[in-house]
Design an enzyme around this catalytic site. Structure first.
Site: not given
Ligand code: COA
Length: 377
Positions: A223, A262, A314
């Protein structure tokens, strides 16, 4: 589970509340805040306009905005005992933990703590909007054994916040960009921290408790903590080639890249990120050094090619804060400070039309028999 009791891991896609505050319109690609498009607002309105919009449900005229600014200025001071509390925290306390402690401690100074009426709640939100920037700046300074900085009421709200965290009065461009970042961070529908705050508020608990929980939620790097993590990554690399290598290695190891992705708009660029990308360009142009901008663009290209995933706010807020000379550990506390208004609006809305959050589980454990007469397992 019964037929209608579907489980959605991470509550993905679940509607958790009815709200008039904001929503992410993925069809029209708009962040709707009280009916308006946040991106359009951010191009001409300031943070205080958004504060008024979120708490009074309409944009202010210039007299109302001036009154609001005065009101917040009259709330800048924090109890001196808070500085003492910060003095006793260990030096490696993260500013988000200092902030969490500070907001939690404020509850004890509220003589009306059990009152949940709209007017008292709103007044509480204004008090917090006055004090949170001070807590962010001075909890950090005191924990670092630096002298606290007193607020400067001759400056605008955002310029004063900038001054308190950097010790420097911003230039007009810096003030504009910093204020815009606060606008962009101010409210964003139902992220984890807002959900946390609403869940806490739904027990009839108070705004301080709801915000304290929200700080803990926002600290995580999935987050708000992502903005700090992005900057550490950019600094570790230092140039375009090394940044590309770093990202490729992380992706090979199946690590998440901070600042990308996201839950709601995974396959599109967060429109707020674009605004901060423009701000980064302006700051790089001014400095005559485009290294950070080029690194960020290289990162974007790799993530689009390898994962089809785009930057969130971010990713670009981090290098913008770096160019503004803001210490990295304050990036997430600044995000929280900006979000104080959105969170407060949600807590107020929850209190004014409340039903306790109490979901169910899908039990995956076993059923065992306990023989109460023999005590045998
Ligand atoms: N880097 C690499 N791969 C990513 C990614 C990232 N930042 N965000 C998502 N993915 C990929 C996942 O590995 C997954 O791939 P797969 O289906 O091949 O396994 C797919 O995208 C879905 O990701 P998931 O983690 O299930 O999505 P979510 O909706 O649960 O998570 C976040 C959303 C924001 C937590 C996630 O994108 C993330 O961890 N981002 C990095 C942290 C960040 O920037 N947070 C600020 C958010 S505003």
């Amino acid at each position: 589970m019964g037929a209608n009791e579907k489980f959605f891991p991470g509550l993905d896609g679940v509607i958790a509340a009815e709200t008039k505050i904001s929503f992410l319109d993925t069809v029209q690609s708009e962040i709707v805040i009280q009916g308006y498009d946040l991106i359009k607002l951010s191009q001409s309105k300031e943070y205080l306009d958004i504060v008024h919009l979120l708490l009074e449900e309409r944009l202010p005229d210039s007299a109302e905005k001036a009154t609001l600014e005065q009101k917040l200025k009259s709330e800048y001071e924090i109890p001196s005992e808070l500085l003492n509390i910060f003095k006793h925290l260990p030096e490696n306390t993260h500013p988000m933990d200092g902030l969490r402690t500070g907001i939690s401690a404020l509850a004890g100074y509220d003589s009306n703590l059990d009152e949940r009426s709209l007017s008292v709640n709103k007044n509480r939100a204004y008090q917090l909007l006055g004090k949170v920037p001070n807590i962010v700046a001075n909890s950090y300074r005191v924990i670092q054994k630096l002298e606290p900085i007193r607020s400067n009421e001759s400056l605008s709200y955002s310029a004063n916040f900038f001054y308190m965290i950097t010790g420097r009065i911003p230039t007009p461009l810096e003030e504009k960009i910093f204020d815009r970042s606060l606008v962009l961070y101010s409210e964003h529908e139902m992220p984890n921290s807002t959900f946390t705050a609403r869940v806490i508020a739904s027990t009839q608990s108070d705004l301080y408790g709801a915000l304290t929980g929200a700080v803990a939620s926002l600290k995580g790097n999935l987050h708000g903590g992502a903005n700090e993590a992005v900057m550490y990554m950019l600094n570790e690399a230092g140039n375009v080639e090394k940044f590309e290598e770093l990202l490729e290695t992380k992706l090979f190891k199946k690590e998440k890249i901070m600042g990308f992705g996201h839950r709601v708009y995974m396959k599109k660029m967060d429109p707020r990120a674009l605004m901060m990308k423009q701000a980064l360009k302006e700051l790089c142009d001014l400095k005559g050094d485009h290294t950070l901008y080029e690194m960020c663009e290289a990162g974007e290209r790799i993530m689009e090619r390898e994962k089809g995933i785009y930057p969130n706010l971010d990713y670009y807020a981090a290098p913008v804060y770096w160019m503004l000379g803001i210490p990295i550990p304050l990036y997430t506390p600044i995000f929280f400070s900006a979000r104080t208004v959105g969170l407060s609006a949600h807590v107020i809305e929850q209190h004014s039309n409340n039903r306790l959050f109490r979901p169910r589980v899908h039990y995956t454990g076993e059923r065992r028999v306990f023989h109460s007469t023999t005590g045998e397992l």
